[in-house]
Write a protein that holds these residues in place. Structure first.
Motif, PDB file in Angstrom:
ATOM      1  N   GLN A 168       0.711  -1.029  -0.284  1.00 21.10           N
ATOM      2  CA  GLN A 168      -0.046  -0.216  -0.374  1.00 21.10           C
ATOM      3  C   GLN A 168       0.745   1.223  -0.117  1.00 21.10           C
ATOM      4  N   MET A 169       1.863   1.480   0.919  1.00 22.39           N
ATOM      5  CA  MET A 169       2.753   2.567   0.827  1.00 22.39           C
ATOM      6  C   MET A 169       3.515   2.328  -0.448  1.00 22.39           C
ATOM      7  N   GLN A 170       3.681   1.575  -0.933  1.00 19.95           N
ATOM      8  CA  GLN A 170       4.478   1.562  -2.473  1.00 19.95           C
ATOM      9  C   GLN A 170       3.143   2.138  -3.687  1.00 19.95           C
ATOM     10  N   GLU A 171       2.255   0.931  -3.340  1.00 17.39           N
ATOM     11  CA  GLU A 171       0.901   1.726  -4.585  1.00 17.39           C
ATOM     12  C   GLU A 171       0.857   3.730  -4.196  1.00 17.39           C
ATOM     13  N   GLU A 172       0.627   4.386  -3.191  1.00 16.39           N
ATOM     14  CA  GLU A 172       0.425   5.302  -2.651  1.00 16.39           C
ATOM     15  C   GLU A 172       1.827   6.562  -3.330  1.00 16.39           C
ATOM     16  N   ARG A 173       2.972   5.759  -3.133  1.00 12.65           N
ATOM     17  CA  ARG A 173       4.072   6.470  -4.009  1.00 12.65           C
ATOM     18  C   ARG A 173       3.953   6.146  -4.784  1.00 12.65           C
ATOM     19  N   SER A 174       3.412   5.427  -5.990  1.00  8.77           N
ATOM     20  CA  SER A 174       3.214   4.970  -7.671  1.00  8.77           C
ATOM     21  C   SER A 174       1.411   6.135  -8.283  1.00  8.77           C
ATOM     22  N   ARG A 175       1.039   6.200  -7.264  1.00  6.24           N
ATOM     23  CA  ARG A 175      -0.215   6.505  -7.526  1.00  6.24           C
ATOM     24  C   ARG A 175       0.343   8.430  -7.257  1.00  6.24           C
ATOM     25  N   ARG A 176       0.418   8.949  -7.151  1.00  2.00           N
ATOM     26  CA  ARG A 176       0.881  10.515  -7.076  1.00  2.00           C
ATOM     27  C   ARG A 176       2.427  10.261  -7.686  1.00  2.00           C
ATOM     28  N   LEU A 177       3.247   9.444  -8.133  1.00  2.00           N
ATOM     29  CA  LEU A 177       3.578  10.147  -9.220  1.00  2.00           C
ATOM     30  C   LEU A 177       3.087   9.471 -10.360  1.00  2.00           C
ATOM     31  N   ASN A 178       1.865   8.690 -10.579  1.00  2.00           N
ATOM     32  CA  ASN A 178       1.033   8.969 -11.595  1.00  2.00           C
ATOM     33  C   ASN A 178       0.450  10.007 -11.994  1.00  2.00           C
ATOM     34  N   LYS A 179      -0.695  10.297 -10.879  1.00  2.00           N
ATOM     35  CA  LYS A 179      -1.327  11.585 -11.272  1.00  2.00           C
ATOM     36  C   LYS A 179      -0.326  12.576 -12.457  1.00  2.00           C
ATOM     37  N   ILE A 180       0.798  12.817 -11.479  1.00  2.00           N
ATOM     38  CA  ILE A 180       1.757  13.966 -12.174  1.00  2.00           C
ATOM     39  C   ILE A 180       2.122  13.754 -13.118  1.00  2.00           C
ATOM     40  N   LYS A 181       2.167  12.550 -14.129  1.00  2.00           N
ATOM     41  CA  LYS A 181       2.413  11.568 -15.244  1.00  2.00           C
ATOM     42  C   LYS A 181       1.400  12.067 -16.057  1.00  2.00           C
ATOM     43  N   ALA A 182       0.563  11.982 -15.333  1.00  2.00           N
ATOM     44  CA  ALA A 182      -0.825  12.106 -16.499  1.00  2.00           C
ATOM     45  C   ALA A 182      -1.051  13.826 -17.326  1.00  2.00           C
ATOM     46  N   TYR A 183      -0.595  14.270 -15.904  1.00  2.00           N
ATOM     47  CA  TYR A 183      -0.586  15.998 -15.754  1.00  2.00           C
ATOM     48  C   TYR A 183       0.183  15.989 -16.979  1.00  2.00           C
ATOM     49  N   LEU A 184       1.780  15.709 -16.672  1.00  2.00           N
ATOM     50  CA  LEU A 184       2.167  16.398 -17.704  1.00  2.00           C
ATOM     51  C   LEU A 184       1.503  15.633 -19.466  1.00  2.00           C
ATOM     52  N   HIS A 185       1.399  14.368 -20.223  1.00  2.00           N
ATOM     53  CA  HIS A 185       1.177  13.852 -20.695  1.00  2.00           C
ATOM     54  C   HIS A 185       0.315  14.824 -21.074  1.00  2.00           C
ATOM     55  N   ALA A 186      -1.322  14.716 -20.592  1.00  2.00           N
ATOM     56  CA  ALA A 186      -2.510  15.570 -20.859  1.00  2.00           C
ATOM     57  C   ALA A 186      -2.030  16.943 -21.561  1.00  2.00           C
ATOM     58  N   ASN A 187      -0.666  17.772 -21.072  1.00  2.00           N
ATOM     59  CA  ASN A 187      -0.838  19.748 -20.946  1.00  2.00           C
ATOM     60  C   ASN A 187       0.216  19.131 -22.056  1.00  2.00           C
ATOM     61  N   HIS A 188       1.039  18.348 -23.086  1.00  2.00           N
ATOM     62  CA  HIS A 188       2.159  18.384 -24.213  1.00  2.00           C
ATOM     63  C   HIS A 188       3.089  18.688 -23.750  1.00  2.00           C
ATOM     64  N   VAL A 189       3.375  18.355 -21.812  1.00  2.00           N
ATOM     65  CA  VAL A 189       5.231  19.013 -22.304  1.00  2.00           C
ATOM     66  C   VAL A 189       5.904  18.674 -22.824  1.00  2.00           C
ATOM     67  N   PRO A 190       6.854  19.252 -22.756  1.00  2.00           N
ATOM     68  CA  PRO A 190       7.968  19.076 -23.394  1.00  2.00           C
ATOM     69  C   PRO A 190       8.583  18.496 -23.154  1.00  2.00           C
ATOM     70  N   ARG A 191       9.916  17.458 -23.176  1.00  2.00           N
ATOM     71  CA  ARG A 191      10.659  16.249 -23.053  1.00  2.00           C
ATOM     72  C   ARG A 191      11.493  16.362 -21.821  1.00  2.00           C
ATOM     73  N   ASP A 192      12.519  17.434 -22.163  1.00  2.00           N
ATOM     74  CA  ASP A 192      12.486  17.509 -20.861  1.00  2.00           C
ATOM     75  C   ASP A 192      12.923  18.066 -19.422  1.00  2.00           C
ATOM     76  N   LEU A 193      11.441  19.747 -19.653  1.00  2.00           N
ATOM     77  CA  LEU A 193      10.925  19.978 -18.781  1.00  2.00           C
ATOM     78  C   LEU A 193       9.891  18.615 -17.506  1.00  2.00           C
ATOM     79  N   HIS A 194       9.699  17.453 -18.539  1.00  2.00           N
ATOM     80  CA  HIS A 194       8.963  16.935 -18.128  1.00  2.00           C
ATOM     81  C   HIS A 194       9.833  15.861 -17.144  1.00  2.00           C
ATOM     82  N   VAL A 195      10.468  15.077 -17.627  1.00  2.00           N
ATOM     83  CA  VAL A 195      11.771  14.563 -16.793  1.00  2.00           C
ATOM     84  C   VAL A 195      12.200  15.021 -15.723  1.00  2.00           C
ATOM     85  N   ARG A 196      12.507  16.210 -15.860  1.00  2.00           N
ATOM     86  CA  ARG A 196      12.580  17.251 -14.961  1.00  2.00           C
ATOM     87  C   ARG A 196      11.927  17.632 -13.601  1.00  2.00           C
ATOM     88  N   VAL A 197      10.590  17.419 -13.635  1.00  2.00           N
ATOM     89  CA  VAL A 197       9.506  17.288 -13.150  1.00  2.00           C
ATOM     90  C   VAL A 197       9.008  16.127 -12.648  1.00  2.00           C
TER      91      VAL A 197
END
Length: 565
Positions: free
Chosen positions: A295-324
């Protein structure tokens, strides 16, 4: 000066009382259970206890070979010396009571006499009694379970009572190992404890199973060893066969070995019940711990996945995507998933926790160090007023020319400080823009993060609000600020960077520093009044407060009345 002295009187009296308690009740030989030496000693005790759990049941069940008799004898003699020293050290080890560390030797001895003194003394005396009966042990070690020595040696099993004390050692190890990742360490320690309990229970039950069988064999009765001629096999084969049989009682693992007499049948039933209660419970705890880790690992993955989904939805450039993504992983790892519920703690404990967390970044500064010595409550509030922020690589903390509104403290990571076109790397606890706490100004340099870094800030308004809770502390801060501004102006130091030596000189010229550094005789002369002046509005309440306490001498009472009116 009189106000400062009167305000410092209860603080100084408390310090003097604490020093007196330490000098009279806590000699240098008394050590804390959290000290490195005591932790190492507890680790050695755990090793000896683990060896006792293995060797004592084995030596009582199996006949030792000639080549290991010397090792067993040496181990038991070494353990006897170790536990004897440990018995003495218990009289000089502090303990916690009511959330406070008790270092009074009288209280330590009294506490030990009421708890573990009799068990420890009995076990140590048993070791010496056994040594007196067996001599060097070589003759007796080769003839196990025979004669009166067999009964005496059977009492060695009582040494396993020390397992109950191992819980305290495990708690200390968890506390020290869990500093960086308390949640994961806590879960892994639970897994380790449950696995150790299963192994210990299986080992003890296996040794008991063989002891019953070999006893029946020596008596000429039918036993579980005979159908498969196990009495002729090696000791290692017999031991692992017994381990297999015990595990088969609580798992689907099959075993052809069956009970052949009444004693073995009763023992078999007892093993089944113990397996259900102990091993089953431990397996349940292990399963629950594994689920919590997931559950702890899933909570960490869930928070990271929400950030990744936001970056993909807004077509963030690759360099900024990696830094975020990289920064988000660092920020999540730095933060704790377990928030402290202040409702479960008293205000005093919350302040002490805040001071423990931030003391190491404030104490090196002379001003905060003196506030800690004279006004511990104010220092705790200052620790609670710090604000933390994480910076990424290259992100500016403050820039040249911007208004300076707060003090910055570099906590972790590496920073690049540029002053007058000269840059330096800062990778240690460092204080910037302290002058902003006392005067308005602008930054004359630039500080940026050279890696992922953590910065603590302290706003001038928050600092003024906290120190205003103590009139004496206000006097000290104002006097220190005046000295510091004069020193910075006269020496030509920059607004952002004031050397600690300059801060120390400014602090040493304050009345608070002189009072705290005076000898006891001088302090008694200056702090002669022992009754604090009450903050009352009328004579009636003032006189009533005096009547509730012991009246001072007439001369001191006259001084009090004159100062009050």
């Amino acid at each position: 000066d009189n106000i400062v002295r009167r305000r410092l009187k209860p603080v100084k009296t408390q310090f003097q009382q604490a020093d007196t308690d330490v000098d009279t009740c806590a000699p240098d030989i008394i050590s804390s259970p959290n000290s490195p030496l005591r932790l190492f000693w507890s680790f050695l005790a755990s090793l000896f206890l683990a060896m006792d759990c293995f060797l004592i049941p084995v030596s009582l069940s199996w006949q030792a070979d000639e080549d290991i008799i010397g090792f067993i004898t040496l181990y038991f003699q070494t353990g006897m010396i170790f536990w004897s020293v440990d018995f003495i050290l218990q009289f000089f080890t502090t303990y916690t009571e009511g959330g406070f560390l008790v270092s009074s030797q009288k209280k330590i001895v009294k506490k030990y006499l009421k708890t573990w003194f009799l068990p420890d003394f009995g076990l140590v005396a048993l070791d010496y009694l056994l040594l007196a009966f067996t001599g060097n042990g070589e003759e007796k070690e080769s003839t196990l379970l025979v004669g009166p020595v067999r009964v005496l040696r059977g009492f060695r099993l009582l040494r396993l009572i020390r397992i109950a004390k191992a819980k305290r050692s495990m708690a200390l190890f968890e506390e020290n190992l869990g500093a960086k990742s308390p949640e994961r360490i806590m879960m892994f320690m639970v897994l380790f404890r449950m696995t150790a309990i299963i192994i210990l229970a299986t080992h003890l039950l296996a040794c008991g199973w063989f002891a019953i069988g070999i006893s029946a064999e020596n008596a000429g009765a039918r036993n579980w060893l005979q159908p498969y001629h196990l009495q002729e096999e090696s000791g290692a084969f017999q031991y692992w066969t017994c381990i297999h049989w015990v595990l088969a009682q609580c798992t689907p693992a099959p075993s052809k070995i069956q009970a052949e007499n009444l004693d073995e049948r009763i023992y078999n039933l007892c093993v089944i019940i113990i397996s259900i209660l102990i091993i089953g419970t431990c397996l349940g705890r292990i399963s629950a711990s594994m689920q919590q880790l997931n559950q702890m690992q899933e909570e960490r993955s869930r928070r990271l996945n929400k950030i990744k989904a936001y970056l993909h939805a807004n077509h963030v450039p690759r360099d900024l995507h990696v830094r975020v993504e990289v920064f988000a992983e660092y920020a999540i790892d730095r933060s704790s998933s377990l928030a402290l519920d202040h409702k479960l703690l008293s205000t005093t404990l919350v302040k002490e926790l805040q001071m423990f967390e931030h003391k190491h970044i404030l104490e090196p500064h002379p001003m905060f160090d003196l506030i800690l010595q004279g006004f511990q409550d104010i220092f705790c509030d200052i620790c609670g007023g710090l604000n933390h922020r994480v910076y990424e690589l290259g992100e500016p903390v403050f820039k040249d020319g911007n208004p300076a509104t707060c003090m910055h403290i570099c906590v972790t990571g590496s920073f690049y400080h540029e002053l007058h076109a000269r840059g330096t790397i800062v990778d240690y606890v460092c204080h910037f823009a302290e002058m902003s706490l006392f005067a308005s100004g602008v930054h004359c340099s630039t500080l940026s993060a050279d890696s992922f870094a953590d910065v603590a800030t302290f706003a001038a308004a928050d600092f003024a609000t906290i120190v205003s809770r103590s009139p004496a502390c206000i006097l000290y801060v104002c006097e220190y600020a005046k000295n510091l501004i004069d020193d910075v102006y006269n020496s030509g130091h920059e607004f952002d960077v004031v050397p600690l030596s300059t801060c120390a000189d400014s602090s040493r010229r304050t009345e608070l520093y002189r009072l705290l550094r005076q000898t006891d005789n001088t302090i008694n002369e200056h702090l002669e009044i022992t009754v604090a002046i009450p903050k009352l509005k009328d004579v009636r309440n003032f006189v009533a407060s005096l009547l509730e306490n012991e009246l001072p001498e007439p001369e001191k009472l006259q001084v009090l009345l004159e100062e009050f009116f």
